[in-house]
Scaffold this active site. Structure first.
Site, PDB file in Angstrom:
ATOM      1  N   PRO A  98       0.602  -1.132  -0.016  1.00 39.46           N
ATOM      2  CA  PRO A  98      -0.115  -0.101   0.269  1.00 39.46           C
ATOM      3  C   PRO A  98       0.813   1.449  -0.308  1.00 39.46           C
ATOM      4  O   PRO A  98       1.870   0.903   0.644  1.00 39.46           O
ATOM      5  CB  PRO A  98      -1.018  -0.355   1.670  1.00 39.46           C
ATOM      6  CG  PRO A  98      -0.326  -1.309   1.648  1.00 39.46           C
ATOM      7  CD  PRO A  98       0.253  -2.033   0.838  1.00 39.46           C
ATOM      8  N   LEU A 103       5.186   1.728   4.492  1.00 45.19           N
ATOM      9  CA  LEU A 103       5.308   0.562   5.263  1.00 45.19           C
ATOM     10  C   LEU A 103       6.775  -0.101   3.424  1.00 45.19           C
ATOM     11  O   LEU A 103       7.120  -0.848   3.192  1.00 45.19           O
ATOM     12  CB  LEU A 103       4.109  -0.647   3.773  1.00 45.19           C
ATOM     13  CG  LEU A 103       2.985  -0.932   5.010  1.00 45.19           C
ATOM     14  CD1 LEU A 103       1.959  -1.476   4.866  1.00 45.19           C
ATOM     15  CD2 LEU A 103       4.263  -1.407   5.826  1.00 45.19           C
ATOM     16  N   GLY A 104       7.058   1.165   3.103  1.00 50.86           N
ATOM     17  CA  GLY A 104       8.094   1.524   1.889  1.00 50.86           C
ATOM     18  C   GLY A 104       8.059   1.164   0.637  1.00 50.86           C
ATOM     19  O   GLY A 104       8.781   0.775   0.009  1.00 50.86           O
ATOM     20  N   SER A 105       7.012   1.625   0.287  1.00 51.04           N
ATOM     21  CA  SER A 105       6.300   1.254  -1.102  1.00 51.04           C
ATOM     22  C   SER A 105       7.087   2.019  -2.262  1.00 51.04           C
ATOM     23  O   SER A 105       7.678   1.336  -2.956  1.00 51.04           O
ATOM     24  CB  SER A 105       5.135   1.710  -1.282  1.00 51.04           C
ATOM     25  OG  SER A 105       4.724   2.724  -1.935  1.00 51.04           O
ATOM     26  N   ALA A 107      10.361   2.460  -1.888  1.00 46.22           N
ATOM     27  CA  ALA A 107      11.383   2.644  -2.186  1.00 46.22           C
ATOM     28  C   ALA A 107      12.168   0.738  -2.679  1.00 46.22           C
ATOM     29  O   ALA A 107      13.426   0.437  -3.477  1.00 46.22           O
ATOM     30  CB  ALA A 107      12.167   2.301  -0.845  1.00 46.22           C
ATOM     31  N   ALA A 108      10.296   0.788  -2.187  1.00 44.26           N
ATOM     32  CA  ALA A 108      10.409  -1.086  -3.156  1.00 44.26           C
ATOM     33  C   ALA A 108      10.237  -0.889  -4.671  1.00 44.26           C
ATOM     34  O   ALA A 108      11.071  -1.681  -5.252  1.00 44.26           O
ATOM     35  CB  ALA A 108       9.070  -1.836  -2.698  1.00 44.26           C
ATOM     36  N   ASP A 149      14.368   3.530   5.322  1.00 47.39           N
ATOM     37  CA  ASP A 149      13.661   2.867   4.276  1.00 47.39           C
ATOM     38  C   ASP A 149      14.802   1.530   2.873  1.00 47.39           C
ATOM     39  O   ASP A 149      14.730   0.480   3.060  1.00 47.39           O
ATOM     40  CB  ASP A 149      13.052   3.243   3.346  1.00 47.39           C
ATOM     41  CG  ASP A 149      11.665   3.578   4.466  1.00 47.39           C
ATOM     42  OD1 ASP A 149      11.737   3.612   5.434  1.00 47.39           O
ATOM     43  OD2 ASP A 149      10.680   3.734   3.929  1.00 47.39           O
TER      44      ASP A 149
HETATM   45  O1  PMV Z   1       7.915   5.503   5.282  1.00 45.76           O
HETATM   46  P1  PMV Z   1       7.954   5.281   6.398  1.00 45.76           P
HETATM   47  O2  PMV Z   1       6.419   6.496   6.538  1.00 45.76           O
HETATM   48  O3  PMV Z   1       7.935   4.052   7.308  1.00 45.76           O
HETATM   49  O4  PMV Z   1       9.266   6.836   7.363  1.00 45.76           O
HETATM   50  C1  PMV Z   1      10.685   6.654   7.285  1.00 45.76           C
HETATM   51  C2  PMV Z   1      10.860   6.768   8.944  1.00 45.76           C
HETATM   52  C3  PMV Z   1      10.813   7.960   9.564  1.00 45.76           C
HETATM   53  O5  PMV Z   1      11.716   8.098  10.374  1.00 45.76           O
HETATM   54  C4  PMV Z   1       9.334   8.536   9.685  1.00 45.76           C
HETATM   55  C5  PMV Z   1      11.492   9.065   8.035  1.00 45.76           C
HETATM   56  C6  PMV Z   1      12.638   9.005   7.827  1.00 45.76           C
HETATM   57  O6  PMV Z   1      13.184   8.919   7.217  1.00 45.76           O
HETATM   58  O7  PMV Z   1      13.233   7.877   8.325  1.00 45.76           O
END
Ligand code: PMV
Length: 319
Positions: A98, A103-105, A107-108, A149
């Site tokens: 999602p 959940l890192g969408s 970056a994935a 991420d």
């Molecule tokens: O991508 P998310 O929503 O899991 O957020 C990453 C985590 C944060 O610490 C809030 C931001 C970061 O860049 O590390």
């Protein structure tokens, strides 16, 4: 050349937000939830189709890259890395992660795309290089990303992460039974990270105390993961959630899901990722997992996913 490439989603166990300020965080890959990129050779310039992301097909012309578009930027960075100005082929991206849910969408999708472009060129990108390229694209998604991420997604291993530090994979002493429950509310990490930054300016003493406490929790959590002390690890997760509430990044829906997991017997629970929406994680075990799952649905979770992080040591050389 043609082929399939993919990359997993990720969940942060402890330390989000504090990690932006140089403190450690721990994250795990979600190998059952992936972005996939299917590459096929063609005789026309590289075209990228990402239907799930509701966008038109994109034809890559390295002389006219829109560097504010994550897909275009990743394609151009990958081609630059491979040392090619022109690749022919078509890549279709599909993702079951999602969007805007922590959940890192993003970056994935970048990682899968980078791998697929390399395949079209008959090459392979080592995880360290992919990590570096995806980080550049993460800046578009997150503004000032910590880099957690891209690291978890590129290496697909649990990591103890410190911004700018060497990548440190964690050994898992006992399997971790983790439930992810989705509020169904989309939230942009970039905006929440900016709000935390504003809070650090307005209330520097308070925020620096909260961030330091989160850092201590992460430090102890790492030890618990290594020793398989899941009871104590759960307490640390819940304590981390209370500190995230103090940073004003939780929400009524997230708090409701955390409370439901704890009432149903989870070892601990907290929001995961940027906050304000997205997911919570609950640490359960094989005996409590069904009850916690049911309770999360009753408390309004739109989706609940179980991931079991297996016991074992990590292979630092994998790519
Ligand atoms: O991508 P998310 O929503 O899991 O957020 C990453 C985590 C944060 O610490 C809030 C931001 C970061 O860049 O590390």
């Amino acid at each position: 050349m043609s082929g399939h490439a993919s990359a997993p989603g990720k969940a942060i166990l402890v330390g989000e937000h504090a990690v932006v300020y140089g403190l450690p965080a721990i994250a795990i890959p979600l190998s059952g939830m992936r972005a996939k990129a299917i590459a096929k050779a063609t005789d026309y310039p590289l075209t990228i189709i990402a239907e799930d992301l509701t966008r038109p097909a994109l034809t890559i012309d390295v002389d006219e890259i829109d560097r504010s578009d994550p897909i275009a930027l990743m394609a151009s960075l990958t081609m630059q890395y491979l040392g090619v100005a022109d690749i022919k082929g078509e890549i279709t991206i599909r993702s079951d992660i999602p969007i805007a849910s922590g959940l890192g969408s993003g970056a994935a999708v970048s990682a899968a795309l980078g791998r697929a472009i390399a395949q079209l060129h008959g090459a392979n990108i080592p995880a360290e290089e992919l990590n570096r390229l995806v980080f550049e694209v993460e800046k578009l998604h997150h503004g000032t990303p910590s880099g957690i991420d891209n690291t978890v997604v590129a290496f697909e291993l649990p990591v103890y992460f410190v911004k700018g530090g060497a990548v440190d994979f964690i050994d898992i002493g006992e399997p971790l039974w983790i439930l992810l429950a989705d509020t169904g509310i989309a939230s942009l990490t970039r905006a929440v990270v900016a709000d935390v930054r504003a809070l650090t300016k307005r209330s520097p003493t308070l925020t620096s105390r909260i961030l330091d406490e989160i850092g201590s929790i992460v430090h102890e959590a790492r030890d618990c993961i290594l020793r398989g002390a899941t009871g104590r690890l759960g307490e640390l997760l819940t304590a981390n959630h209370r500190l995230l509430q103090a940073l004003k990044v939780s929400s009524t829906e997230l708090d409701r899901l955390v409370d439901a997991a704890l009432t149903a017997g989870a070892n601990g629970a907290k929001l995961s990722g940027g906050g304000r929406g997205g997911n919570i994680i609950a640490l359960a075990d094989e005996y409590t997992v069904d009850g916690v799952k049911q309770s999360l649905f009753e408390a309004g979770a739109k989706r609940v996913m179980l991931t079991v992080v297996p016991q074992g040591s990590q292979d630092d050389d994998s790519d």
